[in-house]
Design an enzyme around this catalytic site. Structure first.
Site: not given
Ligand code: XMP
Length: 513
Positions: A81, A169, A171, A225-226
């Protein structure tokens, strides 16, 4: 050193997505500022460079421009882009304001199937466009290899130099085969292998941690938590008993949370776990407090005090470990109109006081969240921890409206356990961002058997989100909702009504507070 692709960030909201797509090809990627000197880039020995998109015009006076010497490094370049416009501008092409802004879906027709980017892809591809300016003249040595309805230069190539440009794009998910185009660039053009895997990374990370820490001691605040869980497992693998994890029970945890953490980390991983049961202390400080900001402040302050005292008891440690992730450390590009620069979490906790002098160990700082989860599985953490939904630091306090009391915590904990259990049973728990119960501070009339009740209301909240910044409410199946309501009302003492929150963010927030 790993092979890597450098992504120069010109302020696109998709820069991190490009980096993740490259890594999904098992190739390491690093995001750098658009104006990083070519010499610095050369030192990193990249296999390829990707120029991200961005909100600027190449001809704007304040346009972010790269060091022109990056085009002389002899390294393949892919411009996306805004990146393709730079590629053209710096190599003698011409960019003009497009008469028609090209935005949304388009069909790409590949004109030269021998272009390496389109290897093994069909001649016609759905792609996503979002650009105003367009190429009107391609530089010498370049050739148009694909077109869209609105652009005769949708993809360009300089085969000799291995320079490529894409006006669309690749992605984003709206370019369904875009990931293969990126894979063709990193493997086919840049010649990268598939070396970046979490299996390989474990050994590298262990070595790096050992090199940094030496024989010193490390403290980690384990929340369950993770991120902190994966950091704990990784550090433990690297330095064993030099690591002490401090787990603070603030009385605002979900059902069984403290038990699961002790089971997984204490008994299974056998890591040094210092369990701080401070529930009473937190709840007594929260007595009578109804203002949500005050609740947060009290919990934050109390946590620091408890943690500070706990680290003293743990013995002298030089290092504090944190589960910082890659997106937390990427410097955002200050370009006007760059939405990525504006998005900041408002939950950044103030951190620990300055007088706590630790050096930091941040073993996850090069990883994206999905990589952290992969790493967690690689280290043997259970799926329940690796894929658990986010849970706010101040815990149930942000889901109890009004005063936080032990009995209200109990009610919400019981209702929440039912939500988690039924969401898991339905298979939806791991598919959505968050699902939980909220305790409202009002009571209303109901009947149970022959008796009149006057009890609390539980709101059910389930949202879909990528990052918590925006969210859509999830249309849970009616039979699941029915089961949730009937179980909560029948099984949780103190609740006689259940409602569903159908607010998206914005304008709502995910938590009620
Ligand atoms: P809101 O309610 O602002 O929440 O839409 C967005 C996301 O952030 C989580 N959240 C927190 N996470 N500490 C955290 O670590 C906090 O104080 C906190 N408050 C909200 C929330 O669960 C949601 O995923």
């Amino acid at each position: 050193m790993n092979e890597q692709i450098i992504i120069l960030d010109f302020g696109s909201q998709y820069t991190q997505v490009i980096a993740r797509r490259v890594r999904e090809c098992s190739v390491y990627s690093t995001i750098l500022r658009y104006d990083t000197p070519a010499a610095e880039i050369a030192r990193l020995k990249p296999s390829g460079i990707i120029l991200s998109g961005g909100p600027s015009s190449v001809y704007a006076p304040d346009a972010p421009l790269p060091d022109k010497n990056i085009f002389a490094l002899g390294v393949p370049v892919l411009g996306i882009c805004f990146g393709v416009q730079l590629l053209a501008q710096f190599n003698g092409g011409k960019v003009e304001k497009g008469l028609k802004r090209e935005y949304g879906k388009g069909t790409l027709t590949v004109k030269d199937p021998t272009c390496a980017l389109f290897a093994k892809l069909p001649k016609s591809l759905q792609v996503w466009n979002s650009h105003g300016d367009k190429l009107t003249k391609i530089p010498n040595g370049f050739k148009a290899v694909a077109v869209t309805e609105n652009s005769e230069y949708a993809a360009i190539e300089n085969r000799a130099k291995k320079f490529f440009g894409l006006q669309f794009h690749p992605e984003v998910a709206h370019s369904p085969r875009g990931k293969e185009i990126i894979a063709n660039f990193v493997h086919g053009v840049c010649g990268c292998g598939k070396n970046w895997t979490m299996r390989n990374y474990v050994d590298q990370a262990v070595e790096e941690i050992r090199a940094q820490v030496g024989q010193e001691k490390v403290i980690l605040g384990l929340s369950g938590g993770v991120d902190s869980s994966v950091a704990a497992a990784l550090l433990h693998k690297a330095i064993g008993d030099q690591l002490t994890c401090i787990f603070v029970n603030n009385g605002l945890l979900r059902a069984n949370e403290a038990e699961v953490v002790q089971e997984v980390f204490g008994r299974n991983f056998k890591l040094k776990l210092q369990y701080e049961n401070s529930a009473k202390q937190f709840l007594s400080k929260l007595k009578g407090v109804t203002d949500p900001e005050r609740k947060r402040k009290i919990i934050g302050k109390e946590f620091v005090e408890v943690f500070q005292a706990a680290t003293k008891r743990a013995g002298a440690a030089k290092f504090l470990a944190q589960g910082t992730l890659y997106p937390d450390i990427i410097e955002s590009v200050p370009i006007a109109g760059n939405p990525a620069a504006l998005i900041k979490s408002h939950h950044n906790v103030g951190g620990l006081p300055k007088n706590m002098k630790f050096a930091l160990v941040e073993p996850l700082k090069n990883l994206f969240k999905d990589e952290v989860r992969q790493l967690g599985l690689e280290l043997g953490l259970p799926k329940e921890i690796v894929y658990r939904q986010p849970f706010p630091g101040p815990g149930l306090a942000v889901r109890i409206l009004g005063e936080v009391t032990p009995s209200r915590c109990e009610i919400l904990r019981n209702a929440d356990a039912i939500v988690v259990e039924e969401m898991k049973a339905s298979g939806l728990y791991y598919k959505i961002w968050q699902s939980f119960a909220v305790l409202l501070p009002i009571r209303s009339v109901g009947v149970m058997g022959d008796e009149r009740t006057y009890d609390y209301t539980i709101a059910i909240r389930a949202v879909e989100s990528q990052d918590g910044m925006t969210a859509d409410w999830v249309k849970l199946p009616y039979d699941l909702l029915e089961k949730l309501a009937s179980r909560i009302i029948n099984e949780v003492k103190g609740v006689n009504r259940c409602v569903l929150d159908i607010t998206s963010k914005p304008p709502g927030t995910i938590e009620w507070e």
